[in-house]
Design an enzyme around this catalytic site. Structure first.
Site, mmCIF file in Angstrom:
data_model
loop_
_atom_site.group_PDB
_atom_site.id
_atom_site.type_symbol
_atom_site.label_atom_id
_atom_site.label_comp_id
_atom_site.label_asym_id
_atom_site.label_seq_id
_atom_site.Cartn_x
_atom_site.Cartn_y
_atom_site.Cartn_z
ATOM 1 N N GLU A 99 0.661 -1.215 0.145
ATOM 2 C CA GLU A 99 -0.115 -0.106 -0.022
ATOM 3 C C GLU A 99 0.845 1.390 0.086
ATOM 4 O O GLU A 99 0.602 2.158 -0.757
ATOM 5 C CB GLU A 99 -1.049 0.019 1.211
ATOM 6 C CG GLU A 99 -2.158 -1.124 1.351
ATOM 7 C CD GLU A 99 -2.606 -1.011 2.600
ATOM 8 O OE1 GLU A 99 -4.063 -1.102 2.495
ATOM 9 O OE2 GLU A 99 -2.277 -0.795 3.413
ATOM 10 N N GLU A 100 1.962 1.569 0.598
ATOM 11 C CA GLU A 100 2.657 2.429 0.952
ATOM 12 C C GLU A 100 3.408 2.844 -0.379
ATOM 13 O O GLU A 100 3.388 3.806 -1.091
ATOM 14 C CB GLU A 100 3.986 2.044 1.866
ATOM 15 C CG GLU A 100 4.807 3.301 2.147
ATOM 16 C CD GLU A 100 5.826 2.807 3.127
ATOM 17 O OE1 GLU A 100 6.512 4.017 3.532
ATOM 18 O OE2 GLU A 100 5.640 1.926 3.862
#
Length: 418
Positions: free
Chosen positions: A166-167
């Site tokens: 996600e990052e």
């Protein structure tokens, strides 16, 4: 005298009728339906990283473009102290640490809009590691920062630990959004419906983010890729440091394959432009290697830095954090190994990497991409329609209305005059 008074009264009455009719006509002709300017929306995201926490406040117009808010950064605030994962033994301090930035954020958001501002906290590498080591401590830290955020007049939406995927994905969105790489060919000013799945777009820019260091110091080794432990001994041995870093990666699983990175993971050939930010940028900025230097210069600079003694470094950089200073050698070698051996950049493709922390006035990182995704979930406000005139007609109508009022007042005074 009475006849003269009646004459003037009649003239004024006639003028009043004429002016009233003109003002009425001007008020009714060429009326158009127009929309009021969109209201401004705000959102805030805490980036709770391994070494520090930052708060970013964003704003965008409520009408949005293609259901994705055109977001700009309004405020960046660095929280004092270490990352929230460092408060594992005292979770209350984690919550207190973010108060100052929350108070600064409320100063840039109008009071009438504060309670509708969505507020999020995303934790990354440090909290991911803490969760692996002590899940209950990680939960307590998140609970305390959530409790603190709920004390403020904002619409708290949650505090959670982001996955590495996600990052990286949100960081990719941020960079390409800021560089306007999501522009449709048919409409130069429009952005696609969802930036993760562009349909008809200019070539996007890849990114490199650096989320975890392979080690911190002799007594506190950290996990690197694949949960491998390593401790670097401070011997001032540049080649030894590089060899130790390489132990973090299992390159033997790839054999002679050219499309393999480490642990047997497929790695396509690198092409296009790349933005290296976060710790990539900060570590290379400290070594003065963010100005497009050739790879040979980068190698030489890192090797020379790693052979310097601790006495020499501490004397040369008296203002640098003494806990961070000894890590630059390991971090720089880790970055080089990742870029050269894992991602397979070379002397030619190295020039396609730009070390950069800001694009325009916005910080490069995952938080803006996160905010873009969130605004895509917020329904667009329906535009407010009103009746409007062309400025010239409106000015003329107001002029005749004023003349009517003046003559009406004159007629009243004349009737009262004896």
């Amino acid at each position: 005298m009475f006849t003269s008074k009646n004459h003037f009264t009649g003239v004024i009455a006639g003028a009043l009728v004429a002016l009233s009719i003109i003002a009425l006509v001007l008020s009714l002709v060429n009326i158009e339906d127009v929309t009021l300017p969109p209201t401004v929306k705000y959102g805030m995201v805490f980036d709770a990283g391994s070494s520090h926490t930052s708060l970013f406040v964003y704003e965008w117009d409520s009408d949005k473009e293609n259901d994705t808010g055109v977001v700009s950064q309004t405020l960046s605030c660095d929280v004092h102290g270490q990352g929230i994962s460092s408060y594992a033994s005292d979770p209350l301090e984690a919550g207190d640490s973010i108060r100052e930035c929350l108070e600064k954020a409320l100063k840039v958001v109008p009071a009438t809009k504060q309670r509708e501002v969505p507020a999020y906290l995303g934790a990354t590498a440090g909290m991911r590691l803490l969760r692996e080591q002590n899940s209950s401590a990680a939960e307590q830290v998140l609970a305390e920062v959530a409790k603190t955020m709920q004390e403020y007049p904002v619409a708290f939406k949650g505090a959670r630990i982001l996955t590495g995927e996600e990052e990286g994905a949100y960081g990719w969105i941020t960079i390409n959004y800021l560089l306007d790489s999501f522009t449709k060919e048919s409409s130069p000013s429009a952005r696609v419906r969802h930036p993760c799945y562009p349909t008809g777009y200019n070539e996007t820019v890849s990114l490199s983010s650096f989320r975890t260091s392979p080690c911190t110091n002799q007594s506190d080794p950290r996990l690197g890729p694949g949960d491998r432990n390593i401790t670097l001994e401070g011997r001032g041995d540049a080649s030894g440091c590089l060899a130790a870093i390489k132990k973090l990666f299992n390159f033997s699983a790839c054999g002679q394959s050219q499309d393999c990175t480490f642990d047997g993971i497929y790695q396509p050939p690198v092409r296009g432009q790349f933005i290296a930010f976060s710790a990539f940028y900060y570590n290379f900025k400290f070594l003065n290697l963010t100005k497009g230097q050739a790879l040979a210069t980068v190698r030489e600079t890192i090797e020379r830095f790693c052979t310097r003694s601790w006495e020499d470094l501490s004397a040369s950089y008296p203002e640098e954090n003494p806990q961070r200073l000894p890590k630059y050698c390991a971090n720089a070698n880790y970055i080089l190994t990742l870029l050269l051996d894992a991602y397979k950049f070379n002397e030619t493709s190295w020039n396609n990497i730009i070390f950069q922390m800001k694009v325009g006035s916005a910080d490069a990182g995952w938080t803006l991409g996160y905010m873009l995704n969130l605004t895509n979930m917020i329904p667009a406000e329906a535009p407010v329609w009103v009746k409007g005139h062309a400025p010239s007609l409106w000015a003329a109508a107001i002029t005749f209305i004023i003349l009517t009022l003046v003559l009406g007042l004159a007629a009243l005074l004349l009737l009262l005059w004896v």
